[in-house]
Write a protein that holds these residues in place. Structure first.
Motif, PDB file in Angstrom:
ATOM      1  N   VAL A 154      24.754  38.480  50.403  1.00  0.00           N
ATOM      2  CA  VAL A 154      25.050  37.491  51.442  1.00  0.00           C
ATOM      3  C   VAL A 154      26.161  38.046  52.323  1.00  0.00           C
ATOM      4  N   LEU A 155      25.838  38.318  53.558  1.00  0.00           N
ATOM      5  CA  LEU A 155      26.788  38.926  54.493  1.00  0.00           C
ATOM      6  C   LEU A 155      27.732  37.870  55.042  1.00  0.00           C
ATOM      7  N   PRO A 156      28.888  38.275  55.520  1.00  0.00           N
ATOM      8  CA  PRO A 156      29.796  37.303  56.162  1.00  0.00           C
ATOM      9  C   PRO A 156      29.099  36.573  57.309  1.00  0.00           C
ATOM     10  N   GLU A 157      29.575  35.368  57.561  1.00  0.00           N
ATOM     11  CA  GLU A 157      28.896  34.530  58.570  1.00  0.00           C
ATOM     12  C   GLU A 157      29.021  35.123  59.971  1.00  0.00           C
ATOM     13  N   PHE A 158      30.163  35.701  60.279  1.00  0.00           N
ATOM     14  CA  PHE A 158      30.473  36.253  61.597  1.00  0.00           C
ATOM     15  C   PHE A 158      30.303  35.194  62.685  1.00  0.00           C
ATOM     16  N   LYS A 159      30.886  34.021  62.439  1.00  0.00           N
ATOM     17  CA  LYS A 159      30.825  32.961  63.440  1.00  0.00           C
ATOM     18  C   LYS A 159      31.697  33.272  64.657  1.00  0.00           C
ATOM     19  N   SER A 160      32.625  34.225  64.494  1.00  0.00           N
ATOM     20  CA  SER A 160      33.475  34.588  65.629  1.00  0.00           C
ATOM     21  C   SER A 160      32.719  35.390  66.680  1.00  0.00           C
ATOM     22  N   ARG A 161      31.446  35.703  66.440  1.00  0.00           N
ATOM     23  CA  ARG A 161      30.703  36.464  67.436  1.00  0.00           C
ATOM     24  C   ARG A 161      30.470  35.668  68.713  1.00  0.00           C
ATOM     25  N   ARG A 162      30.687  34.343  68.639  1.00  0.00           N
ATOM     26  CA  ARG A 162      30.562  33.547  69.868  1.00  0.00           C
ATOM     27  C   ARG A 162      31.653  33.904  70.878  1.00  0.00           C
ATOM     28  N   ARG A 247      41.824  32.765  52.796  1.00  0.00           N
ATOM     29  CA  ARG A 247      42.395  33.532  53.909  1.00  0.00           C
ATOM     30  C   ARG A 247      41.584  34.798  54.166  1.00  0.00           C
ATOM     31  N   LEU A 248      41.055  35.358  53.087  1.00  0.00           N
ATOM     32  CA  LEU A 248      40.312  36.609  53.226  1.00  0.00           C
ATOM     33  C   LEU A 248      39.120  36.454  54.163  1.00  0.00           C
ATOM     34  N   ASP A 249      38.442  35.314  54.114  1.00  0.00           N
ATOM     35  CA  ASP A 249      37.274  35.123  54.973  1.00  0.00           C
ATOM     36  C   ASP A 249      37.669  35.095  56.450  1.00  0.00           C
ATOM     37  N   ALA A 250      38.813  34.461  56.761  1.00  0.00           N
ATOM     38  CA  ALA A 250      39.284  34.464  58.150  1.00  0.00           C
ATOM     39  C   ALA A 250      39.628  35.883  58.595  1.00  0.00           C
ATOM     40  N   SER A 251      40.200  36.672  57.681  1.00  0.00           N
ATOM     41  CA  SER A 251      40.522  38.063  58.020  1.00  0.00           C
ATOM     42  C   SER A 251      39.252  38.879  58.244  1.00  0.00           C
ATOM     43  N   ILE A 252      38.227  38.605  57.454  1.00  0.00           N
ATOM     44  CA  ILE A 252      36.953  39.317  57.641  1.00  0.00           C
ATOM     45  C   ILE A 252      36.347  38.967  58.998  1.00  0.00           C
ATOM     46  N   GLU A 253      36.425  37.696  59.401  1.00  0.00           N
ATOM     47  CA  GLU A 253      35.915  37.306  60.718  1.00  0.00           C
ATOM     48  C   GLU A 253      36.658  38.067  61.818  1.00  0.00           C
ATOM     49  N   ALA A 254      37.974  38.157  61.684  1.00  0.00           N
ATOM     50  CA  ALA A 254      38.755  38.894  62.691  1.00  0.00           C
ATOM     51  C   ALA A 254      38.385  40.373  62.686  1.00  0.00           C
ATOM     52  N   THR A 255      38.141  40.916  61.504  1.00  0.00           N
ATOM     53  CA  THR A 255      37.755  42.331  61.414  1.00  0.00           C
ATOM     54  C   THR A 255      36.428  42.587  62.121  1.00  0.00           C
ATOM     55  N   LEU A 256      35.464  41.709  61.895  1.00  0.00           N
ATOM     56  CA  LEU A 256      34.141  41.916  62.494  1.00  0.00           C
ATOM     57  C   LEU A 256      34.200  41.826  64.014  1.00  0.00           C
ATOM     58  N   LEU A 257      34.939  40.840  64.529  1.00  0.00           N
ATOM     59  CA  LEU A 257      35.004  40.698  65.988  1.00  0.00           C
ATOM     60  C   LEU A 257      35.722  41.887  66.612  1.00  0.00           C
ATOM     61  N   VAL A 357      50.235  43.510  63.054  1.00  0.00           N
ATOM     62  CA  VAL A 357      50.160  42.773  61.799  1.00  0.00           C
ATOM     63  C   VAL A 357      49.637  41.374  62.125  1.00  0.00           C
ATOM     64  N   ALA A 358      48.484  41.040  61.599  1.00  0.00           N
ATOM     65  CA  ALA A 358      47.849  39.749  61.896  1.00  0.00           C
ATOM     66  C   ALA A 358      47.797  38.921  60.624  1.00  0.00           C
ATOM     67  N   SER A 359      48.129  37.636  60.769  1.00  0.00           N
ATOM     68  CA  SER A 359      48.213  36.756  59.600  1.00  0.00           C
ATOM     69  C   SER A 359      47.597  35.406  59.929  1.00  0.00           C
ATOM     70  N   VAL A 360      47.030  34.784  58.906  1.00  0.00           N
ATOM     71  CA  VAL A 360      46.433  33.453  59.049  1.00  0.00           C
ATOM     72  C   VAL A 360      47.511  32.401  58.837  1.00  0.00           C
ATOM     73  N   ALA A 361      47.628  31.478  59.783  1.00  0.00           N
ATOM     74  CA  ALA A 361      48.586  30.381  59.656  1.00  0.00           C
ATOM     75  C   ALA A 361      47.949  29.218  58.913  1.00  0.00           C
ATOM     76  N   ASP A 362      48.773  28.494  58.175  1.00  0.00           N
ATOM     77  CA  ASP A 362      48.282  27.360  57.395  1.00  0.00           C
ATOM     78  C   ASP A 362      48.522  26.060  58.169  1.00  0.00           C
ATOM     79  N   PRO A 363      47.475  25.351  58.571  1.00  0.00           N
ATOM     80  CA  PRO A 363      47.695  24.105  59.334  1.00  0.00           C
ATOM     81  C   PRO A 363      48.384  23.017  58.519  1.00  0.00           C
ATOM     82  N   ASP A 411      40.449  29.728  62.530  1.00  0.00           N
ATOM     83  CA  ASP A 411      39.401  29.863  63.546  1.00  0.00           C
ATOM     84  C   ASP A 411      39.875  30.593  64.791  1.00  0.00           C
ATOM     85  N   ASP A 412      41.192  30.695  64.962  1.00  0.00           N
ATOM     86  CA  ASP A 412      41.732  31.321  66.174  1.00  0.00           C
ATOM     87  C   ASP A 412      42.149  32.767  65.962  1.00  0.00           C
ATOM     88  N   LEU A 413      42.232  33.199  64.703  1.00  0.00           N
ATOM     89  CA  LEU A 413      42.769  34.544  64.449  1.00  0.00           C
ATOM     90  C   LEU A 413      41.898  35.626  65.090  1.00  0.00           C
TER      91      LEU A 413
END
Length: 430
Positions: A154-162, A247-257, A357-363, A411-413
């Motif tokens: 199962v590959l990452p969703e890559f929803k950031s491709r939008r 957090r890792l999934d958000a980092s993967i999305e940023a990596t793919l984009l 250095v990119a980091s995910v913020a916690d809402p 979602d913004d990273l």
């Protein structure tokens, strides 16, 4: 062997004659008769050993998308077999329609379909195939489980491709492919064109102007074939959940984009998932091949409860990069980074490379800051404020070492990191 609900119902009906006759022996005789019928039914049931199965599973599917697995069933015996099959998968595979009834003549083949909608990325495995053949009385039958294990990646969703089309449009503007005047967009000479109002006078080519008897300016384009090295932190810092996802999934999305954008810009992208050792790596390809390889490589990556080894990351970067590059560290900026060696590694990397250095913020931290309704809420607000101060202090120390520090919601990273890459590209810093 298994018994059906019919045998249980038949045994329960024995209570009626036992109640009418008030004889316990009648009940026992009834149960004994049912047991004999069950034994005969099991003996008469076809052997499940005569049923063969083979599963066909697609190589991969993106998270939130659906696919299907095919199960080919064949009767290798000489008589018709009726029964049921269960195609078992682990729960996160999201399997539906896993139970199938079948009736196969001798040498007949049947194709069954199991629909899969995975709920987690990674390798989702099938458990096995259970085959039941019923006896002629449908009271009992035989059962066999085939350890038929297959894997669906199962590959990452890559929803950031939008966000990719808008960033590519911006990249084309920087690249000079569209009629937009940009100052400082790269430093590699591209071509000459006539001067228009608004052009930087420092770009005027006086020799060409003298030859053409018209004012001519030089145009530049962003540098190509640069190196982009993305380090994905998979240590315990990335295991925390922000909202519904790690957090890792958000980092993967940023990596793919970022990888998709940089490869379109003509840069060479390398990605390494690292904690104390390298978990995954993708490099040496461009375009669609890079994205396929990258998604496949990152799909099974999971966070591990270990401390990150940042000195090892610095050594790995020196081994992989022989020239100046953009090094992106996708990690968590917090006070423990001081003890883990992030500052020393950043200083060593920034001496030679452009470091982000990119980091995910916690809402939830922002929500806690507004808490004033109770004593617990006030204590929570104080803890959140202290956490924010510590994170700001760590970020300030990283900036003082020469690194850019980005912090954004999950979602913004990805778009924020892509924008920073474009800004560096436009400024000619890559």
């Amino acid at each position: 062997m298994f018994v059906t609900g019919w045998s249980v119902l038949l045994a329960a009906l024995g209570a009626i004659p036992a109640a009418l006759t008030q004889q316990r022996n009648v009940a026992w005789l009834w149960v004994l008769g049912v047991a004999v019928l069950v034994a005969i039914d099991v003996w008469a049931a076809p052997s499940p050993q005569r049923i063969g199965a083979k599963r066909r599973v697609p190589a991969s599917v993106r998270l939130t998308e659906s696919t299907s697995a095919k199960l080919d069933v064949i009767n290798t015996g000489k008589r018709r077999v009726r029964g049921a099959i269960r195609d078992a998968w682990q729960p996160s595979a999201g399997a539906s329609d896993t139970r199938h009834q079948f009736s196969l003549a001798a040498s007949e083949t049947l194709a069954l379909t199991t629909h899969l909608t995975p709920t987690r990325r990674g390798d989702r495995k099938s458990v096995g195939v259970t085959i039941r053949t019923s006896g002629p009385l449908r009271l009992a039958g035989r059962q066999r489980t085939i350890p038929l294990v297959d894997t669906l990646r199962v590959l990452p969703e890559f929803k950031s491709r939008r966000h990719l089309p808008s960033r590519l449009a911006r990249l084309r503007e920087i690249d000079g492919r569209t009629a937009v005047q940009l100052k400082g967009a790269g430093s590699e000479f591209d071509s000459l064109r006539e001067y228009v109002i608004g052009d930087d006078v420092r770009t005027i080519d006086w020799r060409a102007t003298a030859r053409r008897a018209d004012v001519v300016v030089k145009t530049y384009r962003p540098e190509r074939d640069r190196r982009v090295f993305i380090v994905l932190d998979t240590s315990r810092l990335s295991a925390g959940r922000v909202g519904d996802t790690p957090r890792l999934d958000a980092s993967i999305e940023a990596t793919l984009l970022l990888a998709a954008l940089a490869s379109r810009a003509g840069d060479r992208v390398q990605v390494s998932a690292f904690d104390r050792e390298e978990q995954a790596r993708a490099a040496a390809t461009t375009g669609a091949a890079l994205m396929t390889r990258l998604a496949t490589a990152l799909a099974p990556v999971e966070s591990r409860l270990v401390e990150p080894d940042w000195p090892a990351v610095a050594r790995l970067t020196r081994e992989r990069l022989s020239q100046r590059a953009l090094v992106v560290l996708l990690t968590t900026v917090e006070v423990s980074a001081i003890d883990s060696g992030l500052l020393e590694a950043t200083a060593a990397l920034a001496h030679r490379h452009q470091v982000v250095v990119a980091s995910v913020a916690d809402p939830e931290v922002e929500e806690l800051l507004d808490g004033r309704g109770s004593v617990d809420a006030i204590y929570g607000a104080a803890a959140a404020a202290r956490t924010g101060i510590e994170v700001d202090a760590v970020g300030a120390r990283l900036r003082s070492l020469g690194a850019d520090v980005l912090t954004a919601l999950p979602d913004d990273l990805a778009p924020v990191l892509a924008d920073r890459y474009l800004a560096l590209k436009a400024a000619g810093k890559l």
